[in-house]
Write a protein that holds these residues in place. Structure first.
Motif, PDB file in Angstrom:
ATOM      1  N   ALA A   1       0.828  -1.205   0.000  1.00  0.00           N
ATOM      2  CA  ALA A   1       0.000   0.000   0.000  1.00  0.00           C
ATOM      3  C   ALA A   1       0.863   1.256   0.000  1.00  0.00           C
ATOM      4  O   ALA A   1       0.567   2.235  -0.699  1.00  0.00           O
ATOM      5  N   PHE A   2       1.948   1.246   0.774  1.00  0.00           N
ATOM      6  CA  PHE A   2       2.830   2.409   0.848  1.00  0.00           C
ATOM      7  C   PHE A   2       3.419   2.725  -0.526  1.00  0.00           C
ATOM      8  O   PHE A   2       3.447   3.884  -0.954  1.00  0.00           O
ATOM      9  N   ALA A   3       3.864   1.691  -1.233  1.00  0.00           N
ATOM     10  CA  ALA A   3       4.468   1.895  -2.550  1.00  0.00           C
ATOM     11  C   ALA A   3       3.423   2.277  -3.597  1.00  0.00           C
ATOM     12  O   ALA A   3       3.627   3.211  -4.391  1.00  0.00           O
ATOM     13  N   ALA A   4       2.296   1.573  -3.599  1.00  0.00           N
ATOM     14  CA  ALA A   4       1.270   1.818  -4.616  1.00  0.00           C
ATOM     15  C   ALA A   4       0.668   3.205  -4.477  1.00  0.00           C
ATOM     16  O   ALA A   4       0.434   3.905  -5.477  1.00  0.00           O
ATOM     17  N   VAL A   5       0.423   3.630  -3.232  1.00  0.00           N
ATOM     18  CA  VAL A   5      -0.167   4.957  -3.021  1.00  0.00           C
ATOM     19  C   VAL A   5       0.779   6.050  -3.517  1.00  0.00           C
ATOM     20  O   VAL A   5       0.337   7.040  -4.106  1.00  0.00           O
TER      21      VAL A   5
ATOM     22  N   ARG B   1      -8.286 -11.622   6.196  1.00  0.00           N
ATOM     23  CA  ARG B   1      -9.565 -11.693   5.483  1.00  0.00           C
ATOM     24  C   ARG B   1      -9.398 -11.631   3.969  1.00  0.00           C
ATOM     25  O   ARG B   1     -10.068 -12.329   3.232  1.00  0.00           O
ATOM     26  N   MET B   2      -8.525 -10.731   3.501  1.00  0.00           N
ATOM     27  CA  MET B   2      -8.556 -10.346   2.101  1.00  0.00           C
ATOM     28  C   MET B   2      -7.438 -10.997   1.285  1.00  0.00           C
ATOM     29  O   MET B   2      -6.285 -11.048   1.718  1.00  0.00           O
ATOM     30  N   ASN B   3      -7.797 -11.465   0.110  1.00  0.00           N
ATOM     31  CA  ASN B   3      -6.832 -11.974  -0.849  1.00  0.00           C
ATOM     32  C   ASN B   3      -5.908 -10.837  -1.298  1.00  0.00           C
ATOM     33  O   ASN B   3      -6.364  -9.722  -1.535  1.00  0.00           O
ATOM     34  N   PHE B   4      -4.609 -11.133  -1.426  1.00  0.00           N
ATOM     35  CA  PHE B   4      -3.657 -10.064  -1.745  1.00  0.00           C
ATOM     36  C   PHE B   4      -3.915  -9.452  -3.120  1.00  0.00           C
ATOM     37  O   PHE B   4      -3.747  -8.244  -3.307  1.00  0.00           O
ATOM     38  N   HIS B   5      -4.327 -10.259  -4.085  1.00  0.00           N
ATOM     39  CA  HIS B   5      -4.621  -9.721  -5.411  1.00  0.00           C
ATOM     40  C   HIS B   5      -5.779  -8.724  -5.361  1.00  0.00           C
ATOM     41  O   HIS B   5      -5.765  -7.695  -6.046  1.00  0.00           O
ATOM     42  N   ALA B   6      -6.782  -9.031  -4.534  1.00  0.00           N
ATOM     43  CA  ALA B   6      -7.910  -8.107  -4.373  1.00  0.00           C
ATOM     44  C   ALA B   6      -7.447  -6.805  -3.723  1.00  0.00           C
ATOM     45  O   ALA B   6      -7.886  -5.709  -4.095  1.00  0.00           O
ATOM     46  N   TRP B   7      -6.536  -6.925  -2.760  1.00  0.00           N
ATOM     47  CA  TRP B   7      -5.985  -5.744  -2.093  1.00  0.00           C
ATOM     48  C   TRP B   7      -5.220  -4.858  -3.076  1.00  0.00           C
ATOM     49  O   TRP B   7      -5.294  -3.632  -3.017  1.00  0.00           O
ATOM     50  N   MET B   8      -4.499  -5.478  -4.011  1.00  0.00           N
ATOM     51  CA  MET B   8      -3.738  -4.727  -5.010  1.00  0.00           C
ATOM     52  C   MET B   8      -4.662  -3.845  -5.868  1.00  0.00           C
ATOM     53  O   MET B   8      -4.299  -2.741  -6.249  1.00  0.00           O
TER      54      MET B   8
END
Length: 256
Positions: free
Chosen positions: A30-34, A103-110
């Protein structure tokens, strides 16, 4: 310091062992993507020229002339403001991740991270923190993110947890208490810049914000600790960390 390494360490250690790497990686991603989304279009949507009453015009925030010119408040160049506001945006997504650990799948989080930043965070940031935002014009004051960061991430996290249930969360002991304390400590110390930096200058306001932040956090931690002893007969490390985070969040909108 708050997000990387603070919440990366905290998330990786506060969950059960099978979710440790996934949880820490959610925060790091999240830090990198944001950051890439922020300089690509997010900053201008949150603090740029007016597009509609609650949103700025999407644009890249890496133009040399723009970065070296003075920002909309204080005496800082835009380059400083772009980065400072980025870490606020990043920690908001990472706070939402806290409700989705295990809870969340990592691909969904991406996919979720850039979408929520674009269609939720930029709207609240522009509305309240940008001088041309419709709530800012009405005199709404959010000193350092009580609404823009904590309320928005809290509502998003609560809603997401409702839609992404997981019975694995019913018993969720931490896998490493010492690392959990280290992550929590980094989060607390990093909050000095979170609230102390928001006047955008060295001032009485900044000094008071730092002191208020730490006094409130220590008070909240100790109160939670005493309540654990009163109701459950013993102090709790997780309870103390919950109290610490509650204090940090509570003082943020009024630290100055």
């Amino acid at each position: 310091m708050q997000s990387v390494p603070g919440l990366v360490i905290l998330y990786g250690s506060i969950v059960k062992k099978k979710w440790a790497v996934n949880s820490a990686f959610m925060a790091l991603y999240a830090f990198a993507a944001v950051l890439i989304c922020w300089v690509g279009w997010g900053y201008q949507m949150a603090f740029g020229d007016k597009f509609i009453p609650f949103l700025g015009q999407p644009d890249v925030a890496l133009d040399e002339k723009f970065l070296l010119s003075r920002t909309f408040v204080g005496y800082l160049p835009n380059a400083t403001m772009v980065y400072f506001q980025f870490v606020f945006a990043a920690i908001t997504l990472i706070l939402i991740a806290g409700a989705l650990l295990g809870r969340m799948n990592f691909h969904a989080w991406m996919i979720f991270v850039p979408l929520w930043l674009t269609f939720s965070y930029t709207i609240t940031a522009y509305s309240i923190w940008c001088p041309t935002g419709w709530l800012a014009k009405k005199g709404i004051i959010d000193y350092s993110g009580g609404y823009v960061i904590h309320l928005s991430s809290g509502v998003a996290g609560f809603t997401a947890a409702f839609w992404v249930p997981n019975k694995d969360r019913e018993r969720f002991p931490p896998n490493n208490i010492l690392l959990m304390l280290a992550g929590a400590g980094l989060l607390w110390m990093g909050w000095t810049g979170f609230n102390g930096g928001d006047p955008y200058t060295v001032s009485v306001d900044a000094s008071l914000a730092v002191l208020n932040t730490h006094v409130c956090t220590a008070t909240s931690l100790l109160v939670w600790l005493l309540l654990d002893i009163m109701f459950f007969g013993k102090p709790s490390v997780i309870g103390a960390i919950q109290g610490m985070i509650t204090g940090l969040v509570c003082i943020t909108p009024a630290a100055g």
